[in-house]
Design an enzyme around this catalytic site. Structure first.
Site, mmCIF file in Angstrom:
data_model
loop_
_atom_site.group_PDB
_atom_site.id
_atom_site.type_symbol
_atom_site.label_atom_id
_atom_site.label_comp_id
_atom_site.label_asym_id
_atom_site.label_seq_id
_atom_site.Cartn_x
_atom_site.Cartn_y
_atom_site.Cartn_z
ATOM 1 N N ASP A 1 -7.703 3.752 9.136
ATOM 2 C CA ASP A 1 -9.053 3.315 8.528
ATOM 3 C C ASP A 1 -9.512 2.114 7.182
ATOM 4 O O ASP A 1 -10.078 2.193 7.595
ATOM 5 C CB ASP A 1 -9.371 5.303 7.532
ATOM 6 C CG ASP A 1 -8.909 6.206 8.142
ATOM 7 O OD1 ASP A 1 -9.779 5.897 9.575
ATOM 8 O OD2 ASP A 1 -8.383 7.330 7.884
ATOM 9 N N HIS B 1 0.810 -1.504 0.265
ATOM 10 C CA HIS B 1 0.038 -0.137 0.097
ATOM 11 C C HIS B 1 0.716 1.149 -0.432
ATOM 12 O O HIS B 1 0.325 2.022 0.112
ATOM 13 C CB HIS B 1 -0.843 0.117 1.626
ATOM 14 C CG HIS B 1 -2.069 0.906 1.026
ATOM 15 N ND1 HIS B 1 -3.064 0.309 0.325
ATOM 16 C CD2 HIS B 1 -2.470 1.734 1.109
ATOM 17 C CE1 HIS B 1 -4.084 0.741 0.133
ATOM 18 N NE2 HIS B 1 -3.700 2.442 1.075
ATOM 19 N N GLU C 1 -12.058 12.559 13.623
ATOM 20 C CA GLU C 1 -11.623 12.708 12.267
ATOM 21 C C GLU C 1 -12.898 13.791 11.505
ATOM 22 O O GLU C 1 -13.698 14.415 12.095
ATOM 23 C CB GLU C 1 -11.749 11.285 11.314
ATOM 24 C CG GLU C 1 -10.782 10.464 12.108
ATOM 25 C CD GLU C 1 -10.682 8.660 10.409
ATOM 26 O OE1 GLU C 1 -10.682 9.575 9.243
ATOM 27 O OE2 GLU C 1 -9.375 8.266 10.678
#
Length: 526
Positions: free
Chosen positions: A159, A96, A270
């Protein structure tokens, strides 16, 4: 001679023959080759690919280990001979990265997903904490599923959960729980690490502590994390998920800071900037409630942006806790746009796995496996307003595709001994609050070709350069700086410590070449 020692030396000799081939201009590996316990491939479909789809550096070989011992054998063999001081090794978890950080041009990539994803859950008694022992190549989603079987879960998350444990711990690992529990690297009790010298070390805050703190947030520079002991807590059954909208940035940030000042009541905070209809709807795919918020982006001849706070409260389904009443009490202290606060109740698992729904939709539209020119910055509280203006001056809100996250973190939840870099605050290090800003944009090839992608990357570099000026005092997160001088500026007063740790644990600079921090043998010659 001890027979086991003799066999190990034979394995090393065989490996050295392979490495000679890797260093030669003709790379001959066309199919898997077994050298003792090691199974090498020339390439795999993923060894030169990551989520960013910006850098594509191909290795000479790929190792898919079945145990940490194989990683140790490889690194010990490389470090044993100066003849191979230009052979580099990168550990790849879930791939990622954005800018090729887990790639190794003409080197060796270790694909960590081949390790058995062993997960062992330990429930603490009255005098001890609950924890999980988990392989460095395992995914956080796997740990979530397994720990929930025991009514437990990690305290701090990212997340997106389809990331490797070793990968996020090599950076920091942040999400909406970070203000309360710190990043993932602040929730680790113990690590197993294979250093750049091939040593297998079990380390903790009290045992081999220098390696423990070096590896956490260390960008893979000092060792490869093969096992982590992660703190667990009791998992709630449900989550009350709340969104509130704003038309003023200062009010938005003030309410975010209000929420993070209430860690006994709030479990997650958030927020994001609502740039256009696309950013509103794409960020709401997993929010199972109809939003009646209809922003007017064009107003009186100018373009207007809005803001959304997202917070959550755990519901353990206890009679003594009225979650609805808690939400009401909190919302009365907030200054959001009237009548635009929305709340839903979802399962704890669905809340944590919310980005998976967005991924599924994007994959169905062929918009997941596209370039992702992301920019992530830690910004001091005192500079967040100026940084927001700088950012909006360098993007086109009307056609922005992606998400623009912004939410506060608390400095005292981070351990200064780790290798993670936080902003000094431009001389204002006493500031407790800082912000993470994530420009998580996608570059759809149908609308943004190669020249467009390069333009986006140039804009992000311009923003980052201006933001790291002492006036704002920001630091990049998940960075890949183009020169060692810029890395030295990035680490600031911690650079000497970082270099000393490199010399101690990876003196030939074998590990993590994709970060671009050290040329081979830098640490040993400096």
């Amino acid at each position: 001679m001890d027979f086991a020692l003799f066999c190990t030396r034979v394995d090393i000799l065989l490996l050295l023959l392979l490495l000679i081939a890797l260093c030669s201009p003709c790379k001959f590996i066309q199919s898997p080759i077994h050298f003792g316990p090691l199974n090498f491939h020339q390439t795999t479909n993923t060894s030169s690919l990551d989520f960013g789809r910006i850098v594509f550096d191909s290795p000479s070989a790929v190792l898919r280990p079945q145990s940490p011992k194989e990683i140790s054998l490889l690194l010990a063999s490389l470090s044993a001979s100066s003849s191979f001081n230009k052979v580099t090794v990168a550990a790849r978890g879930a791939g990622h990265s954005i800018h090729g950080q887990a790639q190794a041009l003409d080197g060796i990539v270790i694909e960590m997903d081949s390790l058995p994803s062993a997960i062992s859950i330990h429930r603490g008694g009255e005098s001890g904490s609950s924890y999980a022992d988990v392989s460095g190549g395992a995914l956080w989603i796997e740990l979530l599923r397994e720990s929930l079987k025991f009514g437990l879960a990690p305290r701090s998350w990212t997340d997106y959960l389809y990331l490797s444990v070793g990968g996020t711990l090599s950076n920091a690992g942040i999400s909406g729980q970070t203000f309360k529990h710190g990043p993932q690297i602040s929730n680790v009790l113990q690590l197993d690490v294979v250093t750049g010298k091939g040593e297998q070390v079990t380390c903790s805050p009290t045992e081999s502590s220098e390696l423990f703190f070096a590896a956490l947030g260390g960008l893979g520079q000092f060792g490869i994390i093969t096992r982590a002991r992660i703190l667990l807590q009791d998992a709630p059954q449900k989550v009350k998920w709340v969104r509130a909208f704003y038309d003023d940035f200062d009010t938005f940030t003030q309410d975010q800071e209000l929420l993070v000042s209430m860690p006994d009541a709030v479990d997650y905070v958030e927020g994001f900037i609502v740039l256009n209809e696309h950013s509103l709807h794409s960020s709401s795919l997993a929010f199972p409630s109809h939003l009646r918020f209809t922003p007017e982006f064009h107003s009186e001849g100018s373009y207007r942006v809005y803001y959304c706070i997202e917070f959550a409260i755990h519901d353990h389904q206890l009679e003594s806790t009225d979650v609805e009443r808690v939400v009401t009490q909190i919302s009365r202290k907030m200054s959001h746009v009237p009548s635009h606060l929305y709340s839903v109740e979802v399962s704890y698992f669905d809340f944590l796995d919310r980005v998976r729904m967005e991924e599924t939709v994007l994959r169905s539209r062929a918009l997941w496996e596209v370039p992702h020119p992301w920019l992530n910055m830690f910004v001091p509280k005192s500079g967040i307003g100026e940084f927001k203006d700088l950012l909006l001056d360098n993007i086109s809100p009307a056609d922005f595709e992606g998400l623009l996250l912004i939410y506060p973190l608390l400095r005292d939840k981070w351990d200064a001994n780790s290798s993670a870099v936080l902003p000094d605050g431009g001389g204002r290090s006493e500031e407790q609050v800082m912000y993470i800003v994530g420009v998580l944009r996608s570059a759809n090839p149908a609308t943004c070709a190669a020249h467009c992608l390069q333009d986006l990357l140039r804009r992000h570099r311009r923003v980052a350069q201006a933001a790291t000026d002492p006036r704002i005092g920001a630091k990049q997160y998940l960075a890949r700086h183009p020169s060692q001088g810029q890395w030295q500026d990035h680490f600031g007063r911690h650079w000497d410590r970082f270099v000393a740790r490199k010399a101690l644990f990876d003196p030939l600079s074998i590990l993590a070449p994709g970060q671009g921090i050290f040329p081979p043998t830098y640490a040993s010659s400096s």
